[in-house]
Design a protein around this motif. Structure first.
Motif, PDB file in Angstrom:
ATOM      1  N   VAL A   1      38.836   8.003 -13.502  1.00  0.00           N
ATOM      2  CA  VAL A   1      40.233   8.431 -13.515  1.00  0.00           C
ATOM      3  C   VAL A   1      40.332   9.931 -13.262  1.00  0.00           C
ATOM      4  N   ASP A   2      39.384  10.679 -13.826  1.00  0.00           N
ATOM      5  CA  ASP A   2      39.424  12.136 -13.707  1.00  0.00           C
ATOM      6  C   ASP A   2      38.833  12.638 -12.392  1.00  0.00           C
ATOM      7  N   GLN A   3      37.957  11.847 -11.768  1.00  0.00           N
ATOM      8  CA  GLN A   3      37.297  12.296 -10.551  1.00  0.00           C
ATOM      9  C   GLN A   3      37.270  11.162  -9.527  1.00  0.00           C
ATOM     10  N   PRO A   4      38.035  11.284  -8.453  1.00  0.00           N
ATOM     11  CA  PRO A   4      38.032  10.235  -7.431  1.00  0.00           C
ATOM     12  C   PRO A   4      36.641  10.024  -6.839  1.00  0.00           C
ATOM     13  N   LEU A   5      36.400   8.821  -6.358  1.00  0.00           N
ATOM     14  CA  LEU A   5      35.127   8.499  -5.734  1.00  0.00           C
ATOM     15  C   LEU A   5      34.930   9.338  -4.480  1.00  0.00           C
ATOM     16  N   GLU A   6      33.757   9.925  -4.344  1.00  0.00           N
ATOM     17  CA  GLU A   6      33.441  10.769  -3.202  1.00  0.00           C
ATOM     18  C   GLU A   6      32.081  10.372  -2.629  1.00  0.00           C
ATOM     19  N   ILE A   7      32.010  10.190  -1.325  1.00  0.00           N
ATOM     20  CA  ILE A   7      30.746   9.892  -0.656  1.00  0.00           C
ATOM     21  C   ILE A   7      30.092  11.198  -0.246  1.00  0.00           C
ATOM     22  N   ILE A   8      28.844  11.383  -0.625  1.00  0.00           N
ATOM     23  CA  ILE A   8      28.130  12.632  -0.358  1.00  0.00           C
ATOM     24  C   ILE A   8      26.790  12.326   0.300  1.00  0.00           C
ATOM     25  N   ASP A   9      26.154  13.363   0.839  1.00  0.00           N
ATOM     26  CA  ASP A   9      24.826  13.205   1.427  1.00  0.00           C
ATOM     27  C   ASP A   9      23.812  12.873   0.339  1.00  0.00           C
ATOM     28  N   GLY A  10      22.954  11.906   0.630  1.00  0.00           N
ATOM     29  CA  GLY A  10      21.896  11.554  -0.298  1.00  0.00           C
ATOM     30  C   GLY A  10      20.579  12.212   0.092  1.00  0.00           C
ATOM     31  N   GLU A  11      19.514  11.762  -0.543  1.00  0.00           N
ATOM     32  CA  GLU A  11      18.182  12.287  -0.253  1.00  0.00           C
ATOM     33  C   GLU A  11      17.523  11.434   0.828  1.00  0.00           C
ATOM     34  N   PRO A  12      16.558  12.006   1.557  1.00  0.00           N
ATOM     35  CA  PRO A  12      15.871  11.224   2.591  1.00  0.00           C
ATOM     36  C   PRO A  12      15.034  10.097   1.980  1.00  0.00           C
ATOM     37  N   LEU A  13      14.970   9.012   2.704  1.00  0.00           N
ATOM     38  CA  LEU A  13      14.078   7.898   2.379  1.00  0.00           C
ATOM     39  C   LEU A  13      12.890   7.938   3.332  1.00  0.00           C
ATOM     40  N   ASP A  14      11.684   7.844   2.793  1.00  0.00           N
ATOM     41  CA  ASP A  14      10.471   7.746   3.618  1.00  0.00           C
ATOM     42  C   ASP A  14       9.484   6.890   2.850  1.00  0.00           C
ATOM     43  N   MET A  15       9.409   5.627   3.189  1.00  0.00           N
ATOM     44  CA  MET A  15       8.675   4.657   2.397  1.00  0.00           C
ATOM     45  C   MET A  15       7.813   3.779   3.287  1.00  0.00           C
ATOM     46  N   THR A  16       6.595   3.514   2.810  1.00  0.00           N
ATOM     47  CA  THR A  16       5.648   2.677   3.543  1.00  0.00           C
ATOM     48  C   THR A  16       5.176   1.533   2.663  1.00  0.00           C
ATOM     49  N   VAL A  17       5.140   0.342   3.227  1.00  0.00           N
ATOM     50  CA  VAL A  17       4.612  -0.840   2.544  1.00  0.00           C
ATOM     51  C   VAL A  17       3.411  -1.351   3.332  1.00  0.00           C
ATOM     52  N   THR A  18       2.283  -1.518   2.650  1.00  0.00           N
ATOM     53  CA  THR A  18       1.065  -2.034   3.260  1.00  0.00           C
ATOM     54  C   THR A  18       0.716  -3.370   2.615  1.00  0.00           C
ATOM     55  N   PHE A  19       0.513  -4.389   3.434  1.00  0.00           N
ATOM     56  CA  PHE A  19       0.183  -5.722   2.932  1.00  0.00           C
ATOM     57  C   PHE A  19      -1.332  -5.848   2.814  1.00  0.00           C
ATOM     58  N   LEU A  20      -1.796  -6.189   1.615  1.00  0.00           N
ATOM     59  CA  LEU A  20      -3.220  -6.179   1.299  1.00  0.00           C
ATOM     60  C   LEU A  20      -3.842  -7.567   1.390  1.00  0.00           C
ATOM     61  N   ASP A  21      -3.218  -8.556   0.779  1.00  0.00           N
ATOM     62  CA  ASP A  21      -3.702  -9.938   0.822  1.00  0.00           C
ATOM     63  C   ASP A  21      -2.534 -10.846   1.182  1.00  0.00           C
ATOM     64  N   VAL A  22      -2.828 -11.881   1.930  1.00  0.00           N
ATOM     65  CA  VAL A  22      -1.801 -12.843   2.329  1.00  0.00           C
ATOM     66  C   VAL A  22      -2.297 -14.248   2.019  1.00  0.00           C
ATOM     67  N   ASN A  23      -1.420 -15.061   1.438  1.00  0.00           N
ATOM     68  CA  ASN A  23      -1.706 -16.467   1.145  1.00  0.00           C
ATOM     69  C   ASN A  23      -2.923 -16.656   0.248  1.00  0.00           C
ATOM     70  N   GLU A  24      -3.122 -15.699  -0.666  1.00  0.00           N
ATOM     71  CA  GLU A  24      -4.126 -15.837  -1.708  1.00  0.00           C
ATOM     72  C   GLU A  24      -3.428 -16.257  -3.006  1.00  0.00           C
ATOM     73  N   PRO A  25      -4.154 -16.887  -3.957  1.00  0.00           N
ATOM     74  CA  PRO A  25      -3.506 -17.345  -5.192  1.00  0.00           C
ATOM     75  C   PRO A  25      -2.833 -16.205  -5.957  1.00  0.00           C
ATOM     76  N   VAL A  26      -1.622 -16.438  -6.441  1.00  0.00           N
ATOM     77  CA  VAL A  26      -0.863 -15.467  -7.226  1.00  0.00           C
ATOM     78  C   VAL A  26      -0.310 -16.179  -8.447  1.00  0.00           C
ATOM     79  N   THR A  27      -0.531 -15.594  -9.614  1.00  0.00           N
ATOM     80  CA  THR A  27       0.014 -16.143 -10.854  1.00  0.00           C
ATOM     81  C   THR A  27       0.789 -15.055 -11.573  1.00  0.00           C
ATOM     82  N   VAL A  28       2.065 -15.286 -11.812  1.00  0.00           N
ATOM     83  CA  VAL A  28       2.908 -14.356 -12.555  1.00  0.00           C
ATOM     84  C   VAL A  28       3.668 -15.174 -13.586  1.00  0.00           C
TER      85      VAL A  28
END
Length: 299
Positions: free
Chosen positions: A251-278
């Motif tokens: 109510v006191d402060q209207p919504l404002e869109i501002i610049d955010g921080e840069p995203l720089d993210m890497t995902v590396t796949f290590l194992d595929v189709n191996e047993p996983v239990t969670v």
């Protein structure tokens, strides 16, 4: 892999690349792979990723509001199940979090968890209604869920919406020969790819890509690198983009869109189709976040 976002990294990032100031992971891979266009190669990576039933992956990089982070995760694609350990420089004093996503519920444990607030429990749980899961993850967890979603299907499909996919070269990632592709992606491009899809599965993939693009609060253009192995499976992807943020909305402060921080993210796949239990943590060591919030609201 769209709505299981928070689990499929708070919880759907080292890097290797050629050029633009990014260090190579290792020696070049063989140049003897069959000749295909970059667009065809990325499409094959989408098809190859659809045969994945389980995987283990690593996430590194810089994420808005979380700073430098590192995570390792194991997951099943159906039913959607995952376990992850995560450290982030700007959250929880850099302490480790452990997250599990089992049967539609999120479980969180870590050095920063307030066991007094949890009435002695060392885990808390939150069902989908509490932690979100639609196009925009809920405010209590910020942007991290969708940024760290480790789905090779979503990421490969996103790059198919690029109009400038190109082959960068060959590299060996975690001992696997790969071909490196790069392209830029915009929300308009994903919209166009969705509308041009010739089958329902392709359309759903682009809807998932668009969902993630918006949920990560990306600016106009996302630069994506994809490393694809000889088995037509994504071995690594990297995402870079400016982001936007918001403040106010009261109510006191209207919504404002501002610049955010840069995203720089890497995902590396290590194992595929191996047993996983969670598994879910013990019920007697888990507090329900929704119930705790209700108690605070009525206190």
């Amino acid at each position: 892999m769209t709505s299981a976002a928070f689990a499929v990294l708070l919880l759907t990032g080292g890097t290797a690349a050629c050029g633009e100031g990014v260090a190579s992971d290792s020696a070049s891979a063989s140049e003897g792979s069959p000749a295909v266009t970059p667009v065809q190669a990325v499409a094959k990576a989408v098809a190859g990723s659809e045969r994945i039933t389980s995987l283990r992956y690593r996430v590194t990089g810089a994420v808005p509001e979380w700073g430098r982070l590192r995570a390792e995760a194991s997951m099943l694609t159906a039913p959607k199940t995952m376990g992850m350990t995560l450290t982030a420089a700007r959250r929880y004093d850099g302490g480790q979090l452990e997250l599990r996503f089992v049967d539609g519920s999120l479980y969180v444990h870590g050095e920063a968890v307030d066991t007094e607030f949890l009435k002695g429990a060392s885990w808390f749980s939150a069902d989908r209604a509490v932690w979100g899961g639609a196009s925009y993850d809920n405010n209590s967890y910020g942007l991290l869920p969708r940024q760290l979603e480790g789905s090779p299907i979503v990421q490969s499909a996103m790059l198919t919406a690029s109009k400038d996919v190109r082959r960068i070269g060959t590299e060996t990632i975690e001992g696997v020969p790969t071909t490196h592709y790069r392209g830029t992606v915009t929300s308009d491009g994903i919209h166009a790819a969705r509308d041009a899809a010739t089958d329902e599965a392709a359309r759903e993939r682009q809807i998932g890509s668009l969902d993630q693009f918006y949920a990560m609060r990306l600016e106009d253009t996302l630069t994506m690198d994809l490393w694809v192995g000889d088995d037509n499976r994504t071995k690594r992807f990297r995402m870079r983009s400016d982001t936007y943020a918001s403040k106010g909305g009261t109510v006191d402060q209207p919504l404002e869109i501002i610049d955010g921080e840069p995203l720089d993210m890497t995902v590396t796949f290590l194992d595929v189709n191996e047993p996983v239990t969670v598994e879910a943590p013990p019920a007697d060591d888990t507090a329900d976040l929704g119930e705790l919030a209700d108690e605070l609201g009525t206190a």
